[in-house]
Design a protein around this motif. Structure first.
Motif, PDB file in Angstrom:
ATOM      1  N   THR A 184       8.262  10.095  -5.074  1.00 40.71           N
ATOM      2  CA  THR A 184       8.950   9.123  -4.213  1.00 40.71           C
ATOM      3  C   THR A 184       8.770   7.729  -4.798  1.00 40.71           C
ATOM      4  O   THR A 184       7.680   7.385  -5.258  1.00 40.71           O
ATOM      5  N   LEU A 208       4.490  12.538  -3.371  1.00 41.59           N
ATOM      6  CA  LEU A 208       5.152  13.550  -2.542  1.00 41.59           C
ATOM      7  C   LEU A 208       6.627  13.641  -2.922  1.00 41.59           C
ATOM      8  O   LEU A 208       7.219  12.676  -3.388  1.00 41.59           O
ATOM      9  N   ALA A 255       8.433   1.113   2.303  1.00 44.34           N
ATOM     10  CA  ALA A 255       9.301   0.852   3.459  1.00 44.34           C
ATOM     11  C   ALA A 255       9.077   1.855   4.580  1.00 44.34           C
ATOM     12  O   ALA A 255       9.278   1.539   5.755  1.00 44.34           O
ATOM     13  N   ALA A 256       8.667   3.080   4.238  1.00 44.02           N
ATOM     14  CA  ALA A 256       8.540   4.136   5.244  1.00 44.02           C
ATOM     15  C   ALA A 256       7.289   3.988   6.101  1.00 44.02           C
ATOM     16  O   ALA A 256       7.142   4.666   7.120  1.00 44.02           O
ATOM     17  N   PHE A 257       6.370   3.134   5.675  1.00 44.98           N
ATOM     18  CA  PHE A 257       5.135   2.907   6.444  1.00 44.98           C
ATOM     19  C   PHE A 257       4.910   1.396   6.572  1.00 44.98           C
ATOM     20  O   PHE A 257       4.868   0.689   5.568  1.00 44.98           O
ATOM     21  N   ASP A 258       4.777   0.905   7.811  1.00 47.95           N
ATOM     22  CA  ASP A 258       4.377  -0.485   8.035  1.00 47.95           C
ATOM     23  C   ASP A 258       2.857  -0.536   8.036  1.00 47.95           C
ATOM     24  O   ASP A 258       2.208   0.361   8.569  1.00 47.95           O
ATOM     25  N   GLU A 259       2.305  -1.580   7.461  1.00 45.19           N
ATOM     26  CA  GLU A 259       0.846  -1.685   7.348  1.00 45.19           C
ATOM     27  C   GLU A 259       0.281  -2.652   8.389  1.00 45.19           C
ATOM     28  O   GLU A 259       0.967  -3.575   8.827  1.00 45.19           O
ATOM     29  N   ILE A 275      10.659   3.141  -1.407  1.00 45.98           N
ATOM     30  CA  ILE A 275      10.743   4.030  -0.239  1.00 45.98           C
ATOM     31  C   ILE A 275       9.351   4.228   0.373  1.00 45.98           C
ATOM     32  O   ILE A 275       9.174   4.182   1.595  1.00 45.98           O
ATOM     33  N   ALA A 276       8.357   4.413  -0.483  1.00 42.69           N
ATOM     34  CA  ALA A 276       6.992   4.670   0.011  1.00 42.69           C
ATOM     35  C   ALA A 276       6.460   3.492   0.824  1.00 42.69           C
ATOM     36  O   ALA A 276       5.775   3.687   1.830  1.00 42.69           O
ATOM     37  N   THR A 296      -0.960   4.400  -0.210  1.00 43.35           N
ATOM     38  CA  THR A 296      -1.905   5.492   0.089  1.00 43.35           C
ATOM     39  C   THR A 296      -2.037   5.660   1.597  1.00 43.35           C
ATOM     40  O   THR A 296      -2.441   4.734   2.301  1.00 43.35           O
ATOM     41  N   GLN A 297      -1.664   6.807   2.096  1.00 42.82           N
ATOM     42  CA  GLN A 297      -1.731   7.104   3.532  1.00 42.82           C
ATOM     43  C   GLN A 297      -2.618   8.322   3.738  1.00 42.82           C
ATOM     44  O   GLN A 297      -2.357   9.375   3.175  1.00 42.82           O
ATOM     45  N   GLY A 298      -3.644   8.161   4.549  1.00 42.03           N
ATOM     46  CA  GLY A 298      -4.531   9.285   4.836  1.00 42.03           C
ATOM     47  C   GLY A 298      -5.135   9.860   3.563  1.00 42.03           C
ATOM     48  O   GLY A 298      -5.349  11.068   3.466  1.00 42.03           O
ATOM     49  N   ASN A 300       0.822  -1.216   0.000  1.00 46.84           N
ATOM     50  CA  ASN A 300       0.000   0.000   0.000  1.00 46.84           C
ATOM     51  C   ASN A 300       0.864   1.280   0.000  1.00 46.84           C
ATOM     52  O   ASN A 300       1.835   1.374   0.743  1.00 46.84           O
ATOM     53  N   VAL A 337       1.427   8.590  -1.415  1.00 46.39           N
ATOM     54  CA  VAL A 337       2.674   9.210  -0.970  1.00 46.39           C
ATOM     55  C   VAL A 337       3.788   9.139  -2.025  1.00 46.39           C
ATOM     56  O   VAL A 337       4.814   9.821  -1.882  1.00 46.39           O
TER      57      VAL A 337
END
Lengths: 296, 236
Positions: free
Chosen positions: A267, A259, A274-278, A271-272, A250-252, A248, A256
């Motif tokens: 991005t 961005l 790895a930067a957020f765990d789901e 990176i997108a 899509t955050q909020g 995924n 991302v």
């Protein structure tokens, strides 16, 4: 367990407790006049049912106790796994790895079991007992896809990595459910919501530390780096379900990848992701584990 | 077990915070009045928050998201500097990992900036004068401090978030910060990924910290100081 103390404790922080369980009010107040040993012996179950009803949330949101028991089940699995590995000694785990990694992780998971049992008990509920496990993921056949898990160090490491990443995702999936229980938790005890959520987030962070370290041991990135289509970066397709949704971006409501990054106006997917765990939902986790690692 | 004492401690914090919230409002009102009065008289009362600082503002999700934004700004700025001026003897593996972390932190910063929109606090100016960027030990010690502080900050402020989706997003970020922290700590001392200074040895819970505790640390690396009057941190 002293039932009378529990009621008094709750009354201290929730004067409305008798009102919440109004239909059973007389039963509670006249508890000593039962006179029947049979009825008294059955009380723990009756009280459990009353609490469940009094503080129940909508059926789609598990109660705080249900969430804690779910977490406890996962910790049982992890502690059973690491304890079984430790019992094999250097026949399975090199001494240096035991010192630098496994002793710490094994202790943490055993501590989590003890901690969660104590928290559940302190809430007047009963901790679930450990289910039967099959560490080979063979549903009690002992001959599952990871059948050499306790004899082959590489398999042991791979399973450890999946357990830790899944643990992170499972705890994350419960944060919103704990928030949904905020009012009920505060009704039981002031500050209980903060205590339970903070504890859950704290265990969640420890699982992430473990996941990072074991990934490094396996020569992988410490973070989960997914592609646009597959969340699983372990190279073991058998565990795709454990990583389902990690891809995924899509955050909020924001994609991302649109961005700006260090290098440009967008991005990369790696990176997108790895930067957020789901998160994983309780249903997803149980579907993965039941009938494989957890004997059905 | 610890729960009881933790709860009473947390309750004390709650009580103090409530008090400070009211006290903060009171002082702010006095400050405004004093400012108005000073047009005529030469009285000077220190405004609250102090001049030149950025306050997280009224309590609520906006303040908590800005708090996260402030920390991510700091982390992004740090790793941008680390990768721009690599320490001597840096290995290719370390370069790769630190570059990845830089990119994660830049994305976290950009994410909060986009999510907050017009409600975002302004860009902060870091002060990294206490860090020797040519020294591996200095850089990694600072990195561990940033990551460990980030984890304790998210864990400690999670309960203040009221919107479920924001709580989940904070959860998505904090575990990545914990992954960073574990890596950096292992680069410094193998096997310290969950050492007793960050994960207690009785319950194996990661430490959590209040906004006031975190901002006190963060401000030592910021030229633009951040305050959180409504969360009990008014002075820097």
């Amino acid at each position: 367990m002293n039932l009378f103390n529990i009621i008094e404790e709750i009354e201290n922080v929730d004067p409305e407790v008798y009102g919440r369980i109004s239909e059973r009010r007389d039963v509670i107040k006249n508890i000593t006049s039962f006179g029947s040993k049979v009825a008294l012996a059955a009380m723990p179950f009756a009280v459990g049912a009353i609490f469940k009803k009094a503080y129940a949330q909508s059926s789609s949101t598990p109660s705080v106790v249900a969430i804690l028991n779910y977490a406890l089940t996962l910790e049982y699995l992890e502690s059973t796994f690491y304890n079984a590995g430790a019992a094999k000694g250097t026949a399975l785990i090199p001494a240096a790895a035991a010192t630098n990694y496994f002793n710490q992780v094994t202790r943490d998971e055993n501590n989590h079991v003890t901690f969660l049992k104590a928290v559940i008990t302190s809430l007047g509920a009963t901790p679930v007992s450990a289910p039967q496990f099959d560490l080979t993921a063979g549903n009690n056949q002992g001959n599952g896809p990871f059948k050499d898990v306790l004899t082959n160090y590489q398999t042991f490491l791979a399973v450890a990595q999946v357990f830790e990443d899944t643990g992170v995702r499972a705890y994350k999936g419960q944060a919103e459910n704990i928030l949904a229980n905020k009012a009920a938790a505060e009704g039981v005890k002031a500050g209980l919501y903060q205590t339970v959520l903070t504890a859950a987030l704290s265990i969640h962070a420890v699982e992430a530390r473990h996941a990072s370290a074991i990934r490094s041991i396996r020569g992988q990135n410490p973070w989960i780096t997914s592609t646009a289509t597959v969340g699983n970066d372990t190279g073991i397709s058998l565990v795709n379900a454990n990583y389902d949704g990690e891809q995924n971006v899509t955050q909020g409501g924001v994609d991302v990848t649109t961005l700006k990054s260090f290098a440009g106006s967008t991005t990369s997917v790696s990176i997108a992701t790895a930067a957020f765990d789901e998160p994983l939902s309780m249903t997803q986790v149980l579907a993965i584990l039941q009938g494989s690692f957890i004997v059905k | 077990m610890k729960t009881d004492s933790q709860e009473s401690m947390l309750n004390a914090n709650m009580a103090r915070r409530s008090f400070l919230r009211y006290a903060g409002v009171g002082v702010a009102s006095v400050g405004l009045l004093a400012t108005a009065a000073s047009c005529h008289k030469d009285h000077k009362i220190t405004p609250n928050p102090p001049a030149g600082t950025i306050d997280l503002g009224a309590s609520g999700d906006l303040a908590i998201l800005n708090y996260a934004y402030a920390l991510e700004q700091l982390e992004a700025a740090f790793y941008l500097q680390v990768t721009a001026t690599p320490y001597s003897g840096i290995t290719s593996a370390e370069t790769s990992m630190l570059t990845d972390i830089r990119d994660h932190e830049v994305l976290h910063r950009e994410f909060f900036k986009a999510a907050l929109g017009a409600g975002a606090i302004s860009s902060l100016t870091p002060d990294f004068s206490s860090i020797n960027f040519s020294s591996r030990a200095s850089v990694l010690a600072a990195a561990a401090a940033f990551e460990d502080t980030g984890v304790t900050a998210y864990d400690g402020a999670g309960y203040l978030i009221t919107t479920p989706a924001y709580l989940t997003i904070a959860g998505k970020i904090v575990s990545v910060e914990a992954r960073h922290a574990a890596l950096i700590r292992d680069l410094i001392t193998p096997g310290s990924f969950a050492g007793p200074d960050v994960v207690d040895t009785t319950n194996s819970l990661n430490a959590s910290a209040s906004i006031a505790q975190v901002l006190k640390i963060a401000n030592t690396y910021l030229k633009t100081k951040v305050t959180a009057v409504n969360y009990g941190y008014a002075s820097v």
